[in-house]
Design an enzyme around this catalytic site. Structure first.
Site, PDB file in Angstrom:
ATOM      1  N   SER A 233       0.664  -1.209   0.006  1.00 47.67           N
ATOM      2  CA  SER A 233      -0.118   0.052   0.023  1.00 47.67           C
ATOM      3  C   SER A 233       0.787   1.292  -0.043  1.00 47.67           C
ATOM      4  CB  SER A 233      -1.105   0.188   1.279  1.00 47.67           C
ATOM      5  OG  SER A 233      -1.607   1.238   1.356  1.00 47.67           O
TER       6      SER A 233
ATOM      7  N   TYR B 237      -3.107  -0.252  10.851  1.00 52.15           N
ATOM      8  CA  TYR B 237      -2.898  -0.633   9.188  1.00 52.15           C
ATOM      9  C   TYR B 237      -1.534  -0.121   8.462  1.00 52.15           C
ATOM     10  CZ  TYR B 237      -4.478  -0.687   4.363  1.00 52.15           C
ATOM     11  OH  TYR B 237      -4.494  -1.191   2.984  1.00 52.15           O
TER      12      TYR B 237
END
Length: 255
Positions: free
Chosen positions: A146, A159
């Site tokens: 990501s 996260y």
């Protein structure tokens, strides 16, 4: 017929968490370039629906509903695919989740769930599939990282931690397994319109901020990740190893 370097005919790809969103788009993209694909998820009904959708398009597709957060279940699921469907040539570690809360109030159970879903699953599936690939002397593993592998944003620190771990686990997998003929790389998506991001997509203030922050000036569409996945799954990337390819509209390149 795809260009030979990108031709995936005769190869089998397992994509975790692929009954919707990015995983489903990547399954369709790999299938369109000739691969047989295995759709994976925990919800059998969603897996069956995704399988039916791809079969309607004429692709060779199978379903396998197992929980990638349980090592014993993953090993059994992978062994079953190898025995009943065929040798896994390509693994895409896509399963993931998000939970947003201020870090000082972040629930411990959600922390553990993020760790299991976003990073332990990559280790479990990667190790289980690699043991078969190593015996054959070849294999492609693509982890989904990501932009949060590099950047932080309020309310998603855990996260961010898990995606940073995916980035370095990718490098570690390469370091250990390249000598056996495996290529292990990661795709780091920016902000894409997916079920995981739907709350942000629907927030006009966030969407306006994102469009101004991203040099390309917009959200990404999941189909725009297919090219990077096909490249990393194919012979075109035969000497690409341990790399993280950002597909993010330029957001990590600009302040």
């Amino acid at each position: 017929m795809p260009y030979p370097l990108f031709n995936l005919e005769g190869r089998l790809a397992l994509i975790t968490g692929s009954s919707q969103g990015i995983g489903l788009a990547l399954a369709k993209g790999l299938a369109a370039h000739g691969a047989a694909v295995v759709i994976n998820g925990r919800d059998r009904a969603k897996v069956d629906a995704a399988v039916a959708e791809l079969r309607e398009d004429g692709y060779t597709v199978h379903g396998s509903d197992f929980d990638v957060t349980d090592l014993r279940v993953v090993k059994a699921g992978v062994d079953k695919i190898e025995a009943e469907i065929g040798a896994i040539d390509i693994l895409v570690n896509n399963a993931g989740m998000q939970f947003r809360a201020p870090l000082e109030d972040f629930p411990e159970d959600k922390w553990q769930l993020l760790l299991q879903t976003n990073i332990s699953s990559v280790f479990y599936a990667g190790q289980s599939v690699a043991k078969h690939m190593i015996k054959r002397g070849r294999g492609k593993i693509i982890n989904i990282a990501s932009v949060q592998s590099e950047l932080a944003r309020p309310s998603i620190a855990p996260y961010t931690a898990t995606k940073g771990a995916v980035r370095n686990l990718t490098r570690g997998m390469c370091t250990d397994w390249a000598k056996y003929g495996l290529q292990v790389n990661a795709i780091a998506p920016g902000y894409f319109k997916t079920p995981l991001n739907q709350a942000l997509v629907d927030n006009p203030d966030f969407s306006s901020w994102l469009e101004k922050r991203t040099p390309s000036g917009r959200w990404g569409n999941v189909e725009e990740l297919i090219g990077a996945a096909v490249f990393l799954a194919s012979n075109a990337s035969s000497f690409v190893n341990g790399q993280i390819i950002h597909v993010d509209g330029g957001i990590t390149a600009s302040l």
